[in-house]
Write an enzyme that holds these catalytic residues in place. Structure first.
Site, PDB file in Angstrom:
ATOM      1  N   SER A  92       0.552  -1.173   0.167  1.00 49.00           N
ATOM      2  CA  SER A  92       0.105   0.129   0.380  1.00 49.00           C
ATOM      3  C   SER A  92       0.634   1.791  -0.168  1.00 49.00           C
ATOM      4  O   SER A  92       1.586   1.377   0.642  1.00 49.00           O
ATOM      5  CB  SER A  92      -0.847   0.322   1.335  1.00 49.00           C
ATOM      6  OG  SER A  92      -1.473   1.558   1.432  1.00 49.00           O
TER       7      SER A  92
ATOM      8  N   TYR B  59      -1.132  -0.681  10.938  1.00 52.77           N
ATOM      9  CA  TYR B  59      -1.571  -0.964   9.453  1.00 52.77           C
ATOM     10  C   TYR B  59      -0.483  -1.396   8.360  1.00 52.77           C
ATOM     11  O   TYR B  59      -0.119  -1.754   7.911  1.00 52.77           O
ATOM     12  CB  TYR B  59      -2.917  -0.896   9.761  1.00 52.77           C
ATOM     13  CG  TYR B  59      -3.249  -1.262   7.419  1.00 52.77           C
ATOM     14  CD1 TYR B  59      -2.796  -2.311   7.094  1.00 52.77           C
ATOM     15  CD2 TYR B  59      -3.046   0.440   6.222  1.00 52.77           C
ATOM     16  CE1 TYR B  59      -2.972  -2.501   6.025  1.00 52.77           C
ATOM     17  CE2 TYR B  59      -3.081  -0.532   5.198  1.00 52.77           C
ATOM     18  CZ  TYR B  59      -3.473  -0.950   4.718  1.00 52.77           C
ATOM     19  OH  TYR B  59      -4.077  -1.339   3.502  1.00 52.77           O
TER      20      TYR B  59
ATOM     21  N   LYS C  26       2.873  -4.118   6.468  1.00 48.92           N
ATOM     22  CA  LYS C  26       2.848  -4.001   5.139  1.00 48.92           C
ATOM     23  C   LYS C  26       4.615  -3.607   5.086  1.00 48.92           C
ATOM     24  O   LYS C  26       4.718  -4.595   4.551  1.00 48.92           O
ATOM     25  CB  LYS C  26       2.245  -3.068   4.143  1.00 48.92           C
ATOM     26  CG  LYS C  26       0.152  -2.982   4.185  1.00 48.92           C
ATOM     27  CD  LYS C  26       0.937  -4.076   3.615  1.00 48.92           C
ATOM     28  CE  LYS C  26      -1.462  -4.282   3.555  1.00 48.92           C
ATOM     29  NZ  LYS C  26      -1.648  -5.717   2.603  1.00 48.92           N
TER      30      LYS C  26
HETATM   31  C1  UD1 Z   1      -6.920   5.408   3.544  1.00 45.58           C
HETATM   32  C2  UD1 Z   1      -6.155   4.783   4.037  1.00 45.58           C
HETATM   33  C3  UD1 Z   1      -4.519   3.679   4.091  1.00 45.58           C
HETATM   34  C4  UD1 Z   1      -5.633   2.939   2.748  1.00 45.58           C
HETATM   35  C5  UD1 Z   1      -5.999   3.192   2.025  1.00 45.58           C
HETATM   36  C6  UD1 Z   1      -7.500   2.108   1.187  1.00 45.58           C
HETATM   37  C7  UD1 Z   1      -5.603   5.686   6.664  1.00 45.58           C
HETATM   38  C8  UD1 Z   1      -5.644   7.258   6.846  1.00 45.58           C
HETATM   39  N1  UD1 Z   1      -5.703   5.690   5.222  1.00 45.58           N
HETATM   40  O1  UD1 Z   1      -6.300   6.242   2.295  1.00 45.58           O
HETATM   41  O2  UD1 Z   1      -3.602   3.425   4.585  1.00 45.58           O
HETATM   42  O3  UD1 Z   1      -4.206   2.205   2.410  1.00 45.58           O
HETATM   43  O4  UD1 Z   1      -7.318   4.175   2.609  1.00 45.58           O
HETATM   44  O5  UD1 Z   1      -8.390   2.432   0.216  1.00 45.58           O
HETATM   45  O6  UD1 Z   1      -7.800   5.569   6.870  1.00 45.58           O
HETATM   46  N2  UD1 Z   1     -12.644  11.722   2.972  1.00 45.58           N
HETATM   47  C9  UD1 Z   1     -13.011  12.997   3.812  1.00 45.58           C
HETATM   48  N3  UD1 Z   1     -14.461  12.072   4.452  1.00 45.58           N
HETATM   49  C10 UD1 Z   1     -14.469  10.518   4.536  1.00 45.58           C
HETATM   50  C11 UD1 Z   1     -13.662   9.782   4.272  1.00 45.58           C
HETATM   51  C12 UD1 Z   1     -12.730  10.701   3.865  1.00 45.58           C
HETATM   52  O7  UD1 Z   1     -13.051  13.734   3.660  1.00 45.58           O
HETATM   53  O8  UD1 Z   1     -15.025  10.206   5.342  1.00 45.58           O
HETATM   54  C13 UD1 Z   1     -11.335  12.270   2.193  1.00 45.58           C
HETATM   55  C14 UD1 Z   1      -9.516  12.318   3.316  1.00 45.58           C
HETATM   56  O9  UD1 Z   1      -9.180  12.667   4.371  1.00 45.58           O
HETATM   57  C15 UD1 Z   1      -8.441  12.294   1.953  1.00 45.58           C
HETATM   58  C16 UD1 Z   1      -9.588  10.993   1.000  1.00 45.58           C
HETATM   59  O10 UD1 Z   1     -10.900  11.214   1.959  1.00 45.58           O
HETATM   60  O11 UD1 Z   1      -8.113  12.768   1.946  1.00 45.58           O
HETATM   61  C17 UD1 Z   1      -9.273   9.902   0.619  1.00 45.58           C
HETATM   62  O12 UD1 Z   1      -9.256   9.182   2.368  1.00 45.58           O
HETATM   63  P1  UD1 Z   1      -9.675   7.283   2.696  1.00 45.58           P
HETATM   64  O13 UD1 Z   1     -10.660   7.049   1.255  1.00 45.58           O
HETATM   65  O14 UD1 Z   1     -10.363   7.244   3.336  1.00 45.58           O
HETATM   66  O15 UD1 Z   1      -8.432   6.964   1.316  1.00 45.58           O
HETATM   67  P2  UD1 Z   1      -6.660   7.471   2.454  1.00 45.58           P
HETATM   68  O16 UD1 Z   1      -6.867   7.902   3.817  1.00 45.58           O
HETATM   69  O17 UD1 Z   1      -6.099   7.784   1.218  1.00 45.58           O
END
Ligand code: UD1
Length: 348
Positions: free
Chosen positions: A134, A158, A162
């Protein structure tokens, strides 16, 4: 060629099984179904049946930490004269939050599970493995886009599991005793679903990741999307990620298997992303426009552990593999919404 897919019933696993079957591979899946659904693999087979193609997946319900189960599995196909030649290794836990609350579980399942798998593979002379790593291993990095040689600095348990598995794979490769072919695929942000709407992401409980959250808000299952932070140093103040269609990611695994086959022994780390950044607001906006739906949003505080921007430098994957991502953000939003509409409760 016979390939074992660990954790093949999960989101990326099921789409990869589909891509493997399309390419004529014979597959066996081992999955504990702790964090996945039986129905996903049934659906994979159904996609072929609908087109009058007969395909089959051998399924073993089990845990990769159980050496006896794995041993039996490898022995069975060896005795049949059709041994397992390669493994695509997805099985593992993947919630950052859960890993912080229960690190021992993560080290046990992810790391011990991988060690057990490698031990059995070695015993049966099966030494080709594509590992589901990842981009989370890069942590909060400043240099963008991220190359594979960027600093490895995971910020949660996590991510550390990895990294540990990548290190174990590297030590195994360099042990000189065996000829291993190893690829660590560092995924960026896989979203979307197969274009049939038959398979997709089906999180258990309230989603942590943004895309299933968006589809559930659009469907009225959840009230509103909380956008984590509006003061990030980006053009619109929201975080940027490198979203990749799950089918492009799935196809990347097959291209990697084909690539490894060209070598006697090899170890490689590859970023699988599109190399393009999209902000949260851009993603929401695209989803609304292409699907003609409204997503209620509200800004909230930054999420602990988030970083501002995460974009892949995918040049190495593009140059090594006979692969490039073909589906754009519009396609990801269309396919993801189709899956949600056809399966309001996921696989439940
Ligand atoms: C997350 C995990 C990462 C994992 C990946 C798998 C975290 C910190 N990281 O990545 O370890 O490998 O998923 O797909 O959890 N966001 C919102 N509102 C929400 C959810 C997300 O604004 O309800 C934003 C987050 O701040 C981020 C973006 O959307 O900027 C993507 O978030 P997310 O889908 O959770 O992925 P990652 O955080 O990049």
């Amino acid at each position: 060629m016979r390939v074992l897919v660990t954790g093949g019933a999960g989101f990326i696993g099921s789409h990869t099984c589909l891509a493997l079957l399309e390419k004529g591979y014979e597959i066996i899946v081992i999955d504990s179904y702790i964090n996945s659904h039986k129905r996903s693999l049934k659906r994979v087979v159904e996609i072929f049946t609908r087109n009058n193609i007969v395909k089959h997946i051998d399924i073993e319900v089990g845990d990769i930490r159980d050496e006896k189960v794995l041993d039996k599995l490898f022995l069975r196909y060896k005795d049949l004269g059709n041994p397992i030649k390669a493994v695509i290794h997805f099985a593992g836990r993947k919630s950052v939050k859960e890993s912080v609350l229960n690190p021992l579980l993560y080290w046990d399942i992810n790391v011990n599970g991988s060690i057990t798998l490698l031990r059995v593979m070695d015993k049966y002379n099966c030494r080709t493995i594509v590992f589901s790593s990842s981009a989370t291993i890069y942590g909060v990095s400043n240099c963008l886009p991220l190359k594979e040689n960027a600093k490895i600095k995971p910020i949660n348990p996590y991510g550390r599991t990895k990294v540990a598995i990548e290190q174990i794979l590297s030590d195994t490769f360099h042990s000189h005793t065996n000829k291993w072919k190893i690829a660590n695929l560092r995924y960026f942000n896989p979203i979307g679903a197969h274009s049939s709407g038959m398979i997709g992401e089906s999180p258990i409980g309230i989603p942590n990741n943004i895309f299933p959250y968006i589809t559930q808000v659009a469907a009225g299952v959840l009230d509103e999307l909380k956008i984590f932070g509006k003061d990030w140093p980006t053009s619109d103040g929201t975080c940027i990620r490198d979203y990749i269609h799950v089918m492009d990611l799935a196809e990347g695994h097959i291209a990697t298997l084909e690539y490894l086959n060209n070598f006697e022994k090899k170890i490689v780390n590859l970023n699988l992303g599109r190399g393009l950044g999209t902000s949260v607001l851009e993603l929401v906006d695209t989803f609304e426009k292409v699907n003609n739906v409204k997503i209620s949003t509200n800004f909230s505080n930054r999420r602990i552990g988030d970083c501002c921007t995460l974009i892949a430098d995918n040049c190495l994957a593009l140059s090594c593999l006979n692969w490039s991502p073909k589906r754009d953000l519009v396609k990801m939003c269309l396919d993801g919404w189709k899956w949600q509409l056809l399966n309001p409760d996921g696989y439940q």
